[in-house]
Design a protein around this motif. Structure first.
Motif, PDB file in Angstrom:
ATOM      1  N   LYS A 260       0.827  -1.208   0.000  1.00 47.05           N
ATOM      2  CA  LYS A 260       0.000   0.000   0.000  1.00 47.05           C
ATOM      3  C   LYS A 260       0.869   1.270   0.000  1.00 47.05           C
ATOM      4  CE  LYS A 260      -2.051  -1.206   3.913  1.00 47.05           C
ATOM      5  NZ  LYS A 260      -1.524  -2.554   4.224  1.00 47.05           N
ATOM      6  N   GLY A 261       1.830   1.288   0.902  1.00 52.70           N
ATOM      7  CA  GLY A 261       2.669   2.489   1.040  1.00 52.70           C
ATOM      8  C   GLY A 261       3.475   2.770  -0.223  1.00 52.70           C
ATOM      9  N   THR A 262       4.084   1.707  -0.773  1.00 57.35           N
ATOM     10  CA  THR A 262       4.896   1.845  -1.997  1.00 57.35           C
ATOM     11  C   THR A 262       4.059   2.410  -3.135  1.00 57.35           C
ATOM     12  OG1 THR A 262       6.126  -0.110  -1.304  1.00 57.35           O
ATOM     13  CG2 THR A 262       6.337   0.535  -3.613  1.00 57.35           C
TER      14      THR A 262
ATOM     15  N   ILE B  89      -6.012   7.649   1.487  1.00 54.04           N
ATOM     16  CA  ILE B  89      -5.978   7.304   2.904  1.00 54.04           C
ATOM     17  C   ILE B  89      -5.597   5.833   3.007  1.00 54.04           C
ATOM     18  CG2 ILE B  89      -7.240   7.330   5.072  1.00 54.04           C
ATOM     19  CD1 ILE B  89      -8.695   9.720   4.120  1.00 54.04           C
ATOM     20  N   ASP B  90      -4.341   5.647   3.398  1.00 58.18           N
ATOM     21  CA  ASP B  90      -3.668   4.351   3.315  1.00 58.18           C
ATOM     22  C   ASP B  90      -3.829   3.603   4.644  1.00 58.18           C
ATOM     23  OD1 ASP B  90      -1.642   2.424   3.557  1.00 58.18           O
ATOM     24  OD2 ASP B  90      -0.004   3.808   3.104  1.00 58.18           O
ATOM     25  N   GLY B  91      -4.443   2.402   4.565  1.00 59.22           N
ATOM     26  CA  GLY B  91      -4.567   1.568   5.764  1.00 59.22           C
ATOM     27  C   GLY B  91      -5.733   1.936   6.662  1.00 59.22           C
TER      28      GLY B  91
ATOM     29  N   GLY C 176      12.709  -0.671  11.375  1.00 55.32           N
ATOM     30  CA  GLY C 176      12.580  -0.075  12.714  1.00 55.32           C
ATOM     31  C   GLY C 176      11.171  -0.203  13.267  1.00 55.32           C
ATOM     32  N   ARG C 177      10.294  -0.934  12.574  1.00 60.37           N
ATOM     33  CA  ARG C 177       8.915  -1.067  13.046  1.00 60.37           C
ATOM     34  C   ARG C 177       8.785  -2.188  14.057  1.00 60.37           C
ATOM     35  NH1 ARG C 177       4.430  -0.280   8.412  1.00 60.37           N
ATOM     36  NH2 ARG C 177       3.391  -1.670   9.867  1.00 60.37           N
ATOM     37  N   SER C 178       8.092  -1.872  15.163  1.00 59.18           N
ATOM     38  CA  SER C 178       8.004  -2.851  16.243  1.00 59.18           C
ATOM     39  C   SER C 178       7.047  -3.990  15.882  1.00 59.18           C
ATOM     40  CB  SER C 178       7.544  -2.171  17.530  1.00 59.18           C
ATOM     41  OG  SER C 178       6.304  -1.519  17.318  1.00 59.18           O
TER      42      SER C 178
END
Ligand code: UDP
Ligand code: MG
Length: 207
Positions: free
Chosen positions: A31-33, A101-103, A150-152
């Motif tokens: 989605k982000g890409t 609006i992503d996600g 870096g995402r938890s």
């Protein structure tokens, strides 16, 4: 005469409303890409609900920071009041008219909150849905984690929970929009360039 006047005025108001496209799909579907490619080529403002929440989590003095971190790590969904107000503020601050609006919306609570507060302030163009298998998505997220996202939540344990939430809570929302004929599906299992080729066809169909 008055009827016609009122109708033309309300048509005019609807035309002035910010236009939104909801972008949905499993974690790691891309989605982000794709949103950054769309925003470059078609001038939409990319608002990632997840990024807005991560920013709010980092904001010194935020009363929601800990709650957001816990929800994200557990693949659960933050209450809509928080997410929706972040989206609302971002729309207003941008001064622009077209948004990805992503996600979001990811569950019934998100959908109801949006309908309560934002649906009459915006115009939903369609829902862009990236279809991608669980195996491919999991591999992408694990690679992203290993490459230092870096995402938890880019770890196997969080991913299992994120997927359950996606199947149980988000798929019904996609089905809800599908019943209204608003879903545009794209196969997201191929390379970003190939996915974007299909995405372009959808956005070129807009004026
Ligand atoms: N999240 C949420 N509400 C939203 C969007 C995201 O609560 O509207 C939280 C949720 O815990 C989700 C996490 O943020 O698992 C990461 O979302 P993001 O969209 O960044 O992940 P992606 O699906 O892009 O991998
Ligand atoms: Mg994302």
């Amino acid at each position: 005469m008055w009827d016609r006047c009122i109708r033309r005025f309300s048509d005019y108001i609807i035309k002035m409303l910010p236009e939104v496209v909801f972008v949905l799909g499993a974690p790691g579907a891309g989605k982000g890409t794709q949103c950054s490619l769309i925003s470059k080529e078609f001038g939409f403002v990319h608002l990632s609900a997840g990024d807005l929440l991560r920013e709010e989590r980092q904001r010194p003095g935020s009363e929601y920071g800990e709650m957001i971190e816990e929800k994200i790590r557990n693949g659960e969904i933050v209450p809509v009041e928080v997410t929706c107000s972040l989206i609302h503020n971002a729309i207003q601050k941008s001064g622009k008219t077209r948004f990805l609006i992503d996600g979001f919306p990811r569950n019934k609570n998100n959908l109801e909150g949006w309908e309560r507060v934002m649906a009459d302030k915006t115009k939903l163009l369609f829902v862009l849905f990236f279809e991608c298998s669980r195996d491919i998505c999991t591999e992408r997220c694990l690679n992203r984690g290993a490459a230092g996202s870096g995402r938890s939540d880019d770890n196997l344990e969080s991913l299992k929970k994120r997927f359950n939430t996606y199947l149980n809570d988000t798929m019904p929302i996609i089905n809800h929009y599908d019943e209204q004929g608003l879903v545009r599906r794209v196969n997201a299992e191929v390379s970003p360039e190939e996915v974007f080729n299909d995405v372009k066809k959808i956005f070129k169909g807009l004026d």
